[in-house]
Design a protein around this motif. Structure first.
Motif, PDB file in Angstrom:
ATOM      1  N   SER A  41       0.831  -1.209   0.000  1.00 21.81           N
ATOM      2  CA  SER A  41       0.000   0.000   0.000  1.00 21.81           C
ATOM      3  C   SER A  41       0.865   1.258   0.000  1.00 21.81           C
ATOM      4  CB  SER A  41      -0.918  -0.022   1.221  1.00 21.81           C
ATOM      5  OG  SER A  41      -1.603   1.191   1.334  1.00 21.81           O
ATOM      6  N   GLU A  44       2.398   1.880  -3.435  1.00 18.55           N
ATOM      7  CA  GLU A  44       1.448   2.481  -4.373  1.00 18.55           C
ATOM      8  C   GLU A  44       1.262   3.972  -4.092  1.00 18.55           C
ATOM      9  OE1 GLU A  44      -1.168  -1.612  -4.976  1.00 18.55           O
ATOM     10  OE2 GLU A  44      -2.046   0.093  -3.913  1.00 18.55           O
ATOM     11  N   THR A  45       1.224   4.328  -2.803  1.00 18.10           N
ATOM     12  CA  THR A  45       1.072   5.742  -2.448  1.00 18.10           C
ATOM     13  C   THR A  45       2.289   6.546  -2.904  1.00 18.10           C
ATOM     14  OG1 THR A  45      -0.236   5.122  -0.513  1.00 18.10           O
ATOM     15  CG2 THR A  45       0.694   7.324  -0.525  1.00 18.10           C
TER      16      THR A  45
END
Length: 167
Positions: A41, A44-45
């Motif tokens: 996560s 991706e950020t």
């Protein structure tokens, strides 16, 4: 390594994957599904942030800012009330808050005292007890009796020595 330490070190791993501490974090991520999900996560950020481009300011921004500053410098000084208002609202380095708090406290004391006086908290004369009142009545009666005795003695005829002898 526990998951809490790993999740706080994931950002460092993304920023500097070659650091020695990153190997331990990477080993934990490989063995823990929850931390692997968090790592993915965060990747991706970071990838999304890499594609984001900050908006460019207007080409006339600097000129408009300079004109605005000159206008503010040429304005006539504000009235004393506006100066006081801005000084109280915005911190200008001078701390007037203690004086303001003291003034408000004084207003509350005076206002509260005035309100309390208007609402019927009048101080009356101290009441005397029934025993004191009885003693005062007896004293007045005694004075009245003494006055009456003096009046009666004054009304009695004077002795006869002042009368003319009869021959």
């Amino acid at each position: 390594m526990i998951c809490k330490e790993c999740q706080s070190a994931i950002v460092e791993l993304l920023l500097d994957p070659a650091s020695p501490a990153s190997r331990e974090v990477q080993a934990h991520i490989d063995s823990c599904a929850g931390c692997a999900q968090e790592f993915k996560s965060m990747q991706e950020t970071f990838a999304l942030l890499d594609t984001w481009k900050a908006p460019e300011p207007s080409p006339y921004f600097d000129q408009k800012l300079a004109v605005r500053l000159r206008e503010e410098q040429t304005h006539a000084p504000a009235s004393w009330f506006e100066k006081l208002k801005s000084r109280l609202l915005f911190n200008t380095g001078r701390q007037l808050r203690p004086a303001l708090v003291g003034g408000l406290a004084l207003v509350l004391l005076v206002g509260g005292g005035t309100f309390a006086d208007l609402t019927g908290f009048h101080h009356s004369a101290p009441e005397t007890s029934a025993a004191v009142q009885d003693l005062q009545i007896l004293d007045k009666n005694d004075q009245a009796l003494q006055t009456m005795d003096q009046l009666l003695q004054d009304d009695t005829p004077a002795d006869d020595s002042s009368a003319q002898p009869s021959s």
